[in-house]
Scaffold this motif. Sequence first.
Motif, mmCIF file in Angstrom:
data_model
loop_
_atom_site.group_PDB
_atom_site.id
_atom_site.type_symbol
_atom_site.label_atom_id
_atom_site.label_comp_id
_atom_site.label_asym_id
_atom_site.label_seq_id
_atom_site.Cartn_x
_atom_site.Cartn_y
_atom_site.Cartn_z
ATOM 1 N N GLN A 61 0.840 -1.203 0.000
ATOM 2 C CA GLN A 61 0.000 0.000 0.000
ATOM 3 C C GLN A 61 0.877 1.255 0.000
ATOM 4 O O GLN A 61 0.607 2.204 -0.722
ATOM 5 N N ARG A 62 1.930 1.256 0.827
ATOM 6 C CA ARG A 62 2.828 2.414 0.884
ATOM 7 C C ARG A 62 3.554 2.576 -0.449
ATOM 8 O O ARG A 62 3.713 3.685 -0.945
ATOM 9 N N SER A 63 3.955 1.470 -1.065
ATOM 10 C CA SER A 63 4.618 1.550 -2.367
ATOM 11 C C SER A 63 3.687 2.140 -3.414
ATOM 12 O O SER A 63 4.115 2.932 -4.250
ATOM 13 N N LYS A 64 2.417 1.771 -3.347
ATOM 14 C CA LYS A 64 1.448 2.334 -4.294
ATOM 15 C C LYS A 64 1.300 3.832 -4.082
ATOM 16 O O LYS A 64 1.200 4.599 -5.039
ATOM 17 N N ALA A 119 2.231 6.710 -6.674
ATOM 18 C CA ALA A 119 1.262 7.747 -7.033
ATOM 19 C C ALA A 119 1.881 9.136 -6.892
ATOM 20 O O ALA A 119 1.634 10.021 -7.721
ATOM 21 N N ALA A 120 2.704 9.329 -5.860
ATOM 22 C CA ALA A 120 3.383 10.621 -5.684
ATOM 23 C C ALA A 120 4.357 10.878 -6.826
ATOM 24 O O ALA A 120 4.467 11.997 -7.331
ATOM 25 N N ILE A 121 5.066 9.833 -7.244
ATOM 26 C CA ILE A 121 5.986 9.972 -8.375
ATOM 27 C C ILE A 121 5.212 10.349 -9.628
ATOM 28 O O ILE A 121 5.598 11.243 -10.377
ATOM 29 N N MET A 122 4.093 9.684 -9.848
ATOM 30 C CA MET A 122 3.287 9.964 -11.037
ATOM 31 C C MET A 122 2.741 11.390 -11.014
ATOM 32 O O MET A 122 2.729 12.076 -12.033
ATOM 33 N N ALA A 123 2.283 11.842 -9.852
ATOM 34 C CA ALA A 123 1.766 13.206 -9.748
ATOM 35 C C ALA A 123 2.860 14.220 -10.037
ATOM 36 O O ALA A 123 2.640 15.220 -10.730
ATOM 37 N N ALA A 127 9.453 -1.350 -9.931
ATOM 38 C CA ALA A 127 9.434 0.066 -9.564
ATOM 39 C C ALA A 127 10.694 0.764 -10.072
ATOM 40 O O ALA A 127 10.626 1.871 -10.618
ATOM 41 N N GLN A 128 11.850 0.111 -9.907
ATOM 42 C CA GLN A 128 13.108 0.694 -10.395
ATOM 43 C C GLN A 128 13.086 0.853 -11.902
ATOM 44 O O GLN A 128 13.499 1.889 -12.432
ATOM 45 N N ALA A 129 12.577 -0.145 -12.608
ATOM 46 C CA ALA A 129 12.499 -0.065 -14.066
ATOM 47 C C ALA A 129 11.592 1.083 -14.491
ATOM 48 O O ALA A 129 11.909 1.828 -15.423
ATOM 49 N N LEU A 130 10.473 1.250 -13.800
ATOM 50 C CA LEU A 130 9.557 2.335 -14.117
ATOM 51 C C LEU A 130 10.201 3.695 -13.866
ATOM 52 O O LEU A 130 10.126 4.592 -14.708
ATOM 53 N N VAL A 131 10.864 3.835 -12.728
ATOM 54 C CA VAL A 131 11.531 5.103 -12.410
ATOM 55 C C VAL A 131 12.606 5.408 -13.447
ATOM 56 O O VAL A 131 12.713 6.544 -13.930
ATOM 57 N N ILE A 133 12.432 8.772 -3.414
ATOM 58 C CA ILE A 133 11.181 8.076 -3.101
ATOM 59 C C ILE A 133 11.375 6.567 -3.260
ATOM 60 O O ILE A 133 10.959 5.783 -2.405
ATOM 61 N N LEU A 134 11.999 6.171 -4.335
ATOM 62 C CA LEU A 134 12.207 4.741 -4.575
ATOM 63 C C LEU A 134 13.095 4.131 -3.492
ATOM 64 O O LEU A 134 12.811 3.040 -2.984
ATOM 65 N N ALA A 135 14.158 4.822 -3.114
ATOM 66 C CA ALA A 135 15.068 4.314 -2.092
ATOM 67 C C ALA A 135 14.365 4.176 -0.741
ATOM 68 O O ALA A 135 14.683 3.281 0.047
ATOM 69 N N ALA A 136 13.397 5.038 -0.469
ATOM 70 C CA ALA A 136 12.688 5.011 0.809
ATOM 71 C C ALA A 136 11.549 3.998 0.842
ATOM 72 O O ALA A 136 11.007 3.726 1.916
ATOM 73 N N ALA A 137 11.184 3.449 -0.298
ATOM 74 C CA ALA A 137 10.008 2.576 -0.383
ATOM 75 C C ALA A 137 10.078 1.381 0.564
ATOM 76 O O ALA A 137 9.079 0.999 1.150
ATOM 77 N N GLY A 138 11.217 0.800 0.767
ATOM 78 C CA GLY A 138 11.324 -0.364 1.633
ATOM 79 C C GLY A 138 11.801 -0.047 3.039
ATOM 80 O O GLY A 138 11.971 -0.944 3.855
#
Length: 156
Positions: free
Chosen positions: A3-6, A10-14, A70-74, A114-119
């Motif tokens: 849920q937090r990753s989503k 979403a924040a990255i997308m915004a 997520a990394q590939a998307l970023v 953001i990606l680094a903080a996800a986990g």
Amino acid sequence: MLQRSKRLLAAIMAAALTLTLCACGEKKAQQAEGALSEQEYIDAVDTLNIEMYKLQTAAQENEITDEQAAQALVDELKQPMLDFAALVPPAAYAEAHEKLSSGCQAMADYMDIILAAAGETEDDVLRQAAEDANDKLMTAMNDLSEGSLLLGEAME
């Protein structure tokens, strides 16, 4: 965690959407030596907007379930911004490009934070990441907005 990753995604997308709304307009014809022509530069701005929109749309349609995805998307989201920042603009757009490039780099840095903080689970680390991400996002938004205004002025 999912849920937090989503929410982070979403924040990255915004934030990426902010970029797609920047820098539109018409061209002026003048060419600087060693740089893109004004039309080529405007085309590059348009291409960046289109690519970011396509990537954002695709990202929203796909559910990201693991860190590799997520990394590939970023990485995919960042590449058009980094490519754009590397362009040599015509002299008339140099000031605007400097701001737009700074905004693109700040947005790429934001996504990495953001990606680094996800986990992450430690509160202090998350707090620092949130502060760093906020600083980068504010820089990105300010520089992209200012660059867009400067680009519009240069095109008049």
